[in-house]
Design a protein around this motif. Structure first.
Motif, PDB file in Angstrom:
ATOM      1  N   ALA A   7       6.108  12.151  11.635  1.00 12.22           N
ATOM      2  CA  ALA A   7       7.104  11.150  11.263  1.00 12.22           C
ATOM      3  C   ALA A   7       8.275  11.143  12.241  1.00 12.22           C
ATOM      4  O   ALA A   7       8.796  10.080  12.585  1.00 12.22           O
ATOM      5  N   ARG A   8       8.683  12.320  12.704  1.00 11.18           N
ATOM      6  CA  ARG A   8       9.878  12.425  13.537  1.00 11.18           C
ATOM      7  C   ARG A   8       9.843  11.525  14.775  1.00 11.18           C
ATOM      8  O   ARG A   8      10.789  10.748  14.996  1.00 11.18           O
ATOM      9  N   PRO A   9       8.792  11.573  15.631  1.00 10.06           N
ATOM     10  CA  PRO A   9       8.826  10.738  16.843  1.00 10.06           C
ATOM     11  C   PRO A   9       8.841   9.239  16.556  1.00 10.06           C
ATOM     12  O   PRO A   9       9.375   8.467  17.358  1.00 10.06           O
ATOM     13  N   ILE A  10       8.306   8.834  15.413  1.00  9.15           N
ATOM     14  CA  ILE A  10       8.310   7.403  15.082  1.00  9.15           C
ATOM     15  C   ILE A  10       9.710   6.977  14.655  1.00  9.15           C
ATOM     16  O   ILE A  10      10.201   5.909  15.052  1.00  9.15           O
ATOM     17  N   LEU A  51       0.832  -1.205   0.000  1.00  7.03           N
ATOM     18  CA  LEU A  51       0.000   0.000   0.000  1.00  7.03           C
ATOM     19  C   LEU A  51       0.870   1.260   0.000  1.00  7.03           C
ATOM     20  O   LEU A  51       0.557   2.245  -0.682  1.00  7.03           O
ATOM     21  N   TYR A  52       1.959   1.219   0.743  1.00 10.69           N
ATOM     22  CA  TYR A  52       2.875   2.364   0.760  1.00 10.69           C
ATOM     23  C   TYR A  52       3.428   2.628  -0.634  1.00 10.69           C
ATOM     24  O   TYR A  52       3.429   3.771  -1.112  1.00 10.69           O
ATOM     25  N   TYR A  53       3.909   1.589  -1.294  1.00 14.14           N
ATOM     26  CA  TYR A  53       4.502   1.764  -2.615  1.00 14.14           C
ATOM     27  C   TYR A  53       3.478   2.168  -3.673  1.00 14.14           C
ATOM     28  O   TYR A  53       3.837   2.729  -4.708  1.00 14.14           O
ATOM     29  N   LEU A  54       2.222   1.883  -3.405  1.00 13.81           N
ATOM     30  CA  LEU A  54       1.157   2.299  -4.321  1.00 13.81           C
ATOM     31  C   LEU A  54       0.676   3.715  -4.009  1.00 13.81           C
ATOM     32  O   LEU A  54      -0.238   4.225  -4.660  1.00 13.81           O
ATOM     33  N   GLY A  55       1.271   4.347  -3.010  1.00 11.15           N
ATOM     34  CA  GLY A  55       0.897   5.717  -2.666  1.00 11.15           C
ATOM     35  C   GLY A  55      -0.331   5.823  -1.796  1.00 11.15           C
ATOM     36  O   GLY A  55      -0.824   6.933  -1.560  1.00 11.15           O
ATOM     37  N   PHE A 110       8.997   1.839  11.010  1.00 13.85           N
ATOM     38  CA  PHE A 110       9.726   2.648  10.039  1.00 13.85           C
ATOM     39  C   PHE A 110       8.843   2.995   8.841  1.00 13.85           C
ATOM     40  O   PHE A 110       8.811   4.143   8.390  1.00 13.85           O
ATOM     41  N   TRP A 111       8.097   2.009   8.324  1.00 14.14           N
ATOM     42  CA  TRP A 111       7.266   2.262   7.150  1.00 14.14           C
ATOM     43  C   TRP A 111       6.074   3.149   7.487  1.00 14.14           C
ATOM     44  O   TRP A 111       5.591   3.902   6.631  1.00 14.14           O
ATOM     45  N   ILE A 112       5.616   3.090   8.725  1.00 17.24           N
ATOM     46  CA  ILE A 112       4.568   4.034   9.153  1.00 17.24           C
ATOM     47  C   ILE A 112       5.126   5.456   9.089  1.00 17.24           C
ATOM     48  O   ILE A 112       4.475   6.376   8.569  1.00 17.24           O
ATOM     49  N   ALA A 166      -1.992   2.416   4.290  1.00 17.86           N
ATOM     50  CA  ALA A 166      -0.780   1.722   4.731  1.00 17.86           C
ATOM     51  C   ALA A 166      -0.559   1.925   6.222  1.00 17.86           C
ATOM     52  O   ALA A 166      -0.191   0.984   6.943  1.00 17.86           O
ATOM     53  N   VAL A 167      -0.789   3.143   6.709  1.00 17.81           N
ATOM     54  CA  VAL A 167      -0.630   3.423   8.136  1.00 17.81           C
ATOM     55  C   VAL A 167      -1.587   2.564   8.956  1.00 17.81           C
ATOM     56  O   VAL A 167      -1.202   2.007  10.000  1.00 17.81           O
ATOM     57  N   LEU A 168      -2.815   2.440   8.496  1.00 18.80           N
ATOM     58  CA  LEU A 168      -3.805   1.632   9.223  1.00 18.80           C
ATOM     59  C   LEU A 168      -3.386   0.165   9.285  1.00 18.80           C
ATOM     60  O   LEU A 168      -3.452  -0.468  10.345  1.00 18.80           O
ATOM     61  N   VAL A 169      -2.952  -0.381   8.149  1.00 20.37           N
ATOM     62  CA  VAL A 169      -2.565  -1.798   8.098  1.00 20.37           C
ATOM     63  C   VAL A 169      -1.321  -2.051   8.945  1.00 20.37           C
ATOM     64  O   VAL A 169      -1.270  -3.008   9.734  1.00 20.37           O
TER      65      VAL A 169
END
Length: 304
Positions: A166-169, A120-124, A151-153, A129-132
């Protein structure tokens, strides 16, 4: 190592093999192991997979899995892995969705869930993607792919320019999983975010400084023009009334153009028959305007 894998397969414990996701290298399975090795087409698919020939592996697995007797959680898992490696993200997403419905109890299910999020991330599809991936982290907090999922989140937020989320993750990956392979990538992203923020601040300061400079430069040029007008008027003290009136008209027109916010009253624009008193009044206004411009330059420290 090959003998160990064969022994595990023979005991029916293939699901217990450490089949790590793509971030850590694809799973290697002996093409002659277990019941799948009885099918030559499926065996060829395993062999292509073992040789990292992802395009051939995808094609062979699809042909083999067209026969329902060849379908299993392990063969479907490897098809999805090959699809991810060959960047066939739409196919990987479709097959992972099917896998999670048909083999929800499989030992591979958590890893497929992780790959579903990555596809899902690579598909934009960053929000999905965050939910999954968040669901994966919630359900499998001790999984080896937990840090990679975090990391991918963060990557989803980063790709959406949401750096504050993104920073805190990224920081969590670096602080809590310093030995994980993704810690290096997370550290790089943090450096990128910090650099971007520094550049944005610098750009803002340059913009503000530039606007101040342009303002001072404009006022400086206005002052010079006013000084020149004053010199022209002072240079002709014995000029005729018509000549002085023409000079006043030009002076007033320049002031009106340069300083529209404080226009010179129209009565200062003396007609051709203006008296000396009208001339002196107009000149006095020009002097005051010049003095104001000079004060402004002094307050700005003589910026150039």
């Amino acid at each position: 190592m090959k003998k160990l894998i064969k022994s595990l397969l023979a005991l029916g414990l293939a699901a217990l093999l450490p089949l790590y996701a793509l971030d850590y290298g694809a799973a290697r399975v002996n093409s002659r192991g277990a019941d799948d090795g009885k099918n030559s087409l499926l065996g060829a698919a395993y062999n292509a997979y073992a040789q990292s020939d992802w395009q051939s592996a995808v094609m062979l697995f699809r042909k083999a899995l067209s026969d329902p007797q060849n379908e299993s959680d392990s063969s479907l898992y490897m098809l999805i892995m090959a699809e991810m490696q060959s960047k066939s993200y739409k196919a990987a997403l479709s097959d992972s969705t099917y896998f999670l419905k048909a083999y929800s109890d499989s030992a591979y299910a958590p890893l497929i869930k992780y790959q579903q999020g990555r596809s899902l991330y690579y598909l934009g599809e960053f929000d999905k993607a965050v939910l999954v991936l968040s669901d994966f982290c919630h359900q499998h907090p001790h999984n080896d792919m937990y840090a990679a999922a975090l990391f991918w989140i963060a990557e989803c937020f980063y790709s959406g320019y949401n750096f504050e989320q993104a920073r805190p993750i990224y920081e969590r990956v670096v602080d809590e999983f310093p030995k994980d392979a993704k810690a290096i990538d997370a550290k790089y992203r943090l450096d990128s975010i910090n650099q971007r923020l520094r550049e944005e601040k610098l750009l803002y300061l340059l913009q503000q400084t530039g606007e101040s400079y342009l303002s001072s430069k404009e006022n400086y040029e206005k002052a010079l023009r006013r000084y020149e007008l004053e010199n022209v008027l002072n240079a002709a003290p014995h000029a005729s009334a018509e000549e002085r009136a023409a000079a006043i008209d030009n002076a007033v027109e320049t002031v009106l153009n340069d300083q529209a916010e404080t226009p010179v009253p129209t009565e200062t624009a003396a007609p051709a028959s203006a008296s000396d008193q009208a001339f002196e009044s107009a000149l006095e206004k020009l002097k005051r305007s010049a003095a104001e411009a000079q004060n402004l330059l002094d307050q700005n420290g003589g910026q150039k």
